[in-house]
Design a protein around this motif. Sequence first.
Motif, PDB file in Angstrom:
ATOM      1  N   LEU A  51       9.742 -10.575  10.135  1.00  0.00           N
ATOM      2  CA  LEU A  51       9.709  -8.936  10.459  1.00  0.00           C
ATOM      3  C   LEU A  51       9.928  -8.292   8.888  1.00  0.00           C
ATOM      4  CD1 LEU A  51      12.307  -8.587  13.416  1.00  0.00           C
ATOM      5  CD2 LEU A  51       9.601  -8.197  13.269  1.00  0.00           C
ATOM      6  N   ASP A  52      10.802  -8.880   8.013  1.00  0.00           N
ATOM      7  CA  ASP A  52      10.811  -8.134   6.802  1.00  0.00           C
ATOM      8  C   ASP A  52       9.566  -8.293   6.003  1.00  0.00           C
ATOM      9  OD1 ASP A  52      12.626  -6.963   4.613  1.00  0.00           O
ATOM     10  OD2 ASP A  52      12.031  -8.650   3.769  1.00  0.00           O
ATOM     11  N   PHE A  53       8.880  -9.577   6.061  1.00  0.00           N
ATOM     12  CA  PHE A  53       7.856  -9.586   5.252  1.00  0.00           C
ATOM     13  C   PHE A  53       6.598  -8.429   5.635  1.00  0.00           C
ATOM     14  CE2 PHE A  53       3.525 -11.397   5.036  1.00  0.00           C
ATOM     15  CZ  PHE A  53       3.526 -11.902   3.551  1.00  0.00           C
ATOM     16  N   TYR A  54       6.568  -8.246   6.969  1.00  0.00           N
ATOM     17  CA  TYR A  54       5.464  -7.472   7.379  1.00  0.00           C
ATOM     18  C   TYR A  54       5.855  -6.160   7.208  1.00  0.00           C
ATOM     19  CZ  TYR A  54       2.799 -11.351   8.646  1.00  0.00           C
ATOM     20  OH  TYR A  54       1.965 -12.499   8.672  1.00  0.00           O
ATOM     21  N   ASN A  55       7.198  -5.750   7.354  1.00  0.00           N
ATOM     22  CA  ASN A  55       7.571  -4.118   6.997  1.00  0.00           C
ATOM     23  C   ASN A  55       7.386  -4.021   5.497  1.00  0.00           C
ATOM     24  OD1 ASN A  55       8.749  -4.021   9.339  1.00  0.00           O
ATOM     25  ND2 ASN A  55      10.897  -4.660   9.047  1.00  0.00           N
ATOM     26  N   GLN A  56       7.306  -4.965   4.538  1.00  0.00           N
ATOM     27  CA  GLN A  56       7.150  -4.777   3.044  1.00  0.00           C
ATOM     28  C   GLN A  56       5.564  -4.522   3.066  1.00  0.00           C
ATOM     29  OE1 GLN A  56       9.480  -4.099   0.895  1.00  0.00           O
ATOM     30  NE2 GLN A  56      10.803  -4.464   2.633  1.00  0.00           N
ATOM     31  N   ARG A  57       4.751  -5.351   3.736  1.00  0.00           N
ATOM     32  CA  ARG A  57       3.212  -5.180   3.651  1.00  0.00           C
ATOM     33  C   ARG A  57       2.951  -3.826   4.135  1.00  0.00           C
ATOM     34  NH1 ARG A  57       5.033  -8.778   1.869  1.00  0.00           N
ATOM     35  NH2 ARG A  57       4.794  -7.438   0.344  1.00  0.00           N
ATOM     36  N   ARG A  58       3.623  -3.122   5.111  1.00  0.00           N
ATOM     37  CA  ARG A  58       3.423  -2.040   5.815  1.00  0.00           C
ATOM     38  C   ARG A  58       3.752  -0.842   4.672  1.00  0.00           C
ATOM     39  NH1 ARG A  58       6.390  -3.010   9.942  1.00  0.00           N
ATOM     40  NH2 ARG A  58       4.935  -4.450  10.936  1.00  0.00           N
ATOM     41  N   LYS A  59       4.888  -1.235   3.961  1.00  0.00           N
ATOM     42  CA  LYS A  59       4.929  -0.260   2.746  1.00  0.00           C
ATOM     43  C   LYS A  59       3.975  -0.174   1.825  1.00  0.00           C
ATOM     44  CE  LYS A  59       9.959   0.080   3.531  1.00  0.00           C
ATOM     45  NZ  LYS A  59      10.474  -1.027   4.389  1.00  0.00           N
ATOM     46  N   GLN A  60       3.759  -1.349   1.547  1.00  0.00           N
ATOM     47  CA  GLN A  60       2.620  -1.447   0.359  1.00  0.00           C
ATOM     48  C   GLN A  60       1.382  -0.853   0.740  1.00  0.00           C
ATOM     49  OE1 GLN A  60       0.619  -5.279  -0.042  1.00  0.00           O
ATOM     50  NE2 GLN A  60       1.540  -5.270  -2.006  1.00  0.00           N
ATOM     51  N   LEU A  61       0.711  -0.840   1.975  1.00  0.00           N
ATOM     52  CA  LEU A  61      -0.288  -0.413   2.521  1.00  0.00           C
ATOM     53  C   LEU A  61      -0.352   1.144   2.150  1.00  0.00           C
ATOM     54  CD1 LEU A  61      -2.951  -0.647   3.738  1.00  0.00           C
ATOM     55  CD2 LEU A  61      -2.018  -0.680   6.021  1.00  0.00           C
ATOM     56  N   LYS A  62       0.757   1.678   2.339  1.00  0.00           N
ATOM     57  CA  LYS A  62       0.956   3.280   2.239  1.00  0.00           C
ATOM     58  C   LYS A  62       0.709   3.939   0.785  1.00  0.00           C
ATOM     59  CE  LYS A  62       3.643   3.641   6.447  1.00  0.00           C
ATOM     60  NZ  LYS A  62       5.057   4.264   6.899  1.00  0.00           N
ATOM     61  N   GLU A  63       0.890   2.711  -0.059  1.00  0.00           N
ATOM     62  CA  GLU A  63       0.900   3.117  -1.672  1.00  0.00           C
ATOM     63  C   GLU A  63      -0.444   2.735  -2.166  1.00  0.00           C
ATOM     64  OE1 GLU A  63       3.925   0.531  -3.180  1.00  0.00           O
ATOM     65  OE2 GLU A  63       5.555   1.476  -2.201  1.00  0.00           O
ATOM     66  N   VAL A  64      -1.563   2.198  -1.539  1.00  0.00           N
ATOM     67  CA  VAL A  64      -2.753   1.935  -1.970  1.00  0.00           C
ATOM     68  C   VAL A  64      -3.757   2.780  -1.213  1.00  0.00           C
ATOM     69  CG1 VAL A  64      -2.147  -0.262  -2.526  1.00  0.00           C
ATOM     70  CG2 VAL A  64      -3.292   0.197  -0.394  1.00  0.00           C
ATOM     71  N   GLU A  65      -5.049   2.799  -1.880  1.00  0.00           N
ATOM     72  CA  GLU A  65      -6.103   3.667  -1.225  1.00  0.00           C
ATOM     73  C   GLU A  65      -7.311   2.976  -1.210  1.00  0.00           C
ATOM     74  OE1 GLU A  65      -5.751   6.736  -0.491  1.00  0.00           O
ATOM     75  OE2 GLU A  65      -3.775   7.168  -1.191  1.00  0.00           O
ATOM     76  N   PRO A  66      -8.371   3.273  -0.272  1.00  0.00           N
ATOM     77  CA  PRO A  66      -9.692   2.704  -0.314  1.00  0.00           C
ATOM     78  C   PRO A  66     -10.290   2.743  -1.595  1.00  0.00           C
ATOM     79  CG  PRO A  66      -9.451   4.263   1.501  1.00  0.00           C
ATOM     80  CD  PRO A  66      -8.345   4.566   0.619  1.00  0.00           C
ATOM     81  N   ASN A  67     -11.020   1.665  -1.942  1.00  0.00           N
ATOM     82  CA  ASN A  67     -11.764   1.756  -3.237  1.00  0.00           C
ATOM     83  C   ASN A  67     -13.266   1.970  -3.193  1.00  0.00           C
ATOM     84  OD1 ASN A  67     -13.174  -0.833  -2.752  1.00  0.00           O
ATOM     85  ND2 ASN A  67     -11.167  -1.902  -3.053  1.00  0.00           N
ATOM     86  N   LEU A  68     -13.945   1.856  -4.180  1.00  0.00           N
ATOM     87  CA  LEU A  68     -15.206   2.388  -4.076  1.00  0.00           C
ATOM     88  C   LEU A  68     -16.379   1.173  -2.827  1.00  0.00           C
ATOM     89  CD1 LEU A  68     -17.662   4.143  -5.191  1.00  0.00           C
ATOM     90  CD2 LEU A  68     -18.158   2.411  -7.021  1.00  0.00           C
ATOM     91  N   ALA A  69     -15.851   0.123  -2.898  1.00  0.00           N
ATOM     92  CA  ALA A  69     -16.489  -0.484  -2.055  1.00  0.00           C
ATOM     93  C   ALA A  69     -16.369  -0.314  -0.521  1.00  0.00           C
ATOM     94  CB  ALA A  69     -16.123  -2.117  -2.000  1.00  0.00           C
ATOM     95  N   HIS A  70     -14.938   0.072  -0.158  1.00  0.00           N
ATOM     96  CA  HIS A  70     -14.855   0.682   1.026  1.00  0.00           C
ATOM     97  C   HIS A  70     -15.697   2.020   1.358  1.00  0.00           C
ATOM     98  CE1 HIS A  70     -10.936  -1.337   0.204  1.00  0.00           C
ATOM     99  NE2 HIS A  70     -11.347  -1.958   1.418  1.00  0.00           N
ATOM    100  N   GLN A  71     -15.558   2.836   0.290  1.00  0.00           N
ATOM    101  CA  GLN A  71     -16.299   4.228   0.279  1.00  0.00           C
ATOM    102  C   GLN A  71     -18.075   3.866   0.591  1.00  0.00           C
ATOM    103  OE1 GLN A  71     -14.813   5.921  -3.257  1.00  0.00           O
ATOM    104  NE2 GLN A  71     -12.728   6.085  -2.391  1.00  0.00           N
ATOM    105  N   ILE A  72     -18.290   2.949  -0.119  1.00  0.00           N
ATOM    106  CA  ILE A  72     -19.844   3.086  -0.079  1.00  0.00           C
ATOM    107  C   ILE A  72     -20.346   2.490   1.272  1.00  0.00           C
ATOM    108  CG2 ILE A  72     -21.903   1.490  -0.903  1.00  0.00           C
ATOM    109  CD1 ILE A  72     -20.746   1.824  -3.749  1.00  0.00           C
TER     110      ILE A  72
END
Length: 231
Positions: A51-72
């Motif tokens: 539970l703690d591991f995926y809670n940390q992954r969820r927090k990390q996800l909020k700190e990153v953004e899609p990159n050029l590959a996702h956008q294209i």
Amino acid sequence: MKKKLVVLTGAGISAESGIKTFRDSDGLWEGHNVMDVATPEGWHKNPALVLDFYNQRRKQLKEVEPNLAHQILAELENEFDVFIITQNVDDLHERAGSSKVLHLHGELLKVRSTKNENYIVDWQGDLNFGDLDDNQKQLRPHIVWFGEAVPALDEAIAITQQADYFAVIGTSLQVYPAAGLIDFTTPDIPVFYIDPKPIKIPNLRNPLDVIPMRATEGVAFLKEKLLNQMQ
């Protein structure tokens, strides 16, 4: 009618946004053995750790953004009927604007019942002991762990069989059954394989175009190739 472009994406496309994966470090995922945090056995042995591991992954996800590959890939919907099949559990494809995304291995921002795999709800914050479904059963991360069935596989195969173009981006093609999707393409359609360290694909019946680049560079190159083929 637009041609159908089916794209299988893996860890390499999210890595350029800053998301670390176990692909990079000999079976460790953010310092944890994947057997401890990504298997049913790990869950039963130490659910608090999971539970703690995926809670940390969820927090990390909020700190990153899609990159050029996702956008294209999202922009390519202007010219093609694009369907993304991803091994990734993040939401970067959706945040970049892709409208058709199938997650083979689950989603970080969803949780499900430990007793009813069809009870799935959106979840943005931490998941804790005592968070229950309607039948008072504990909720768990909505992640397909090693050793579990892949519920979306049949849909992914059906989508792959309809492709006019098939692209593989940022996946080592080592994790099955996802890696086997390429075998369900129509034999004569073009396959594009983007990875800085591409492996040899055995017994492929398709014309193969290997693009040995990182995802952000390779997807931009792929867009040029596809648009040139339309002219």
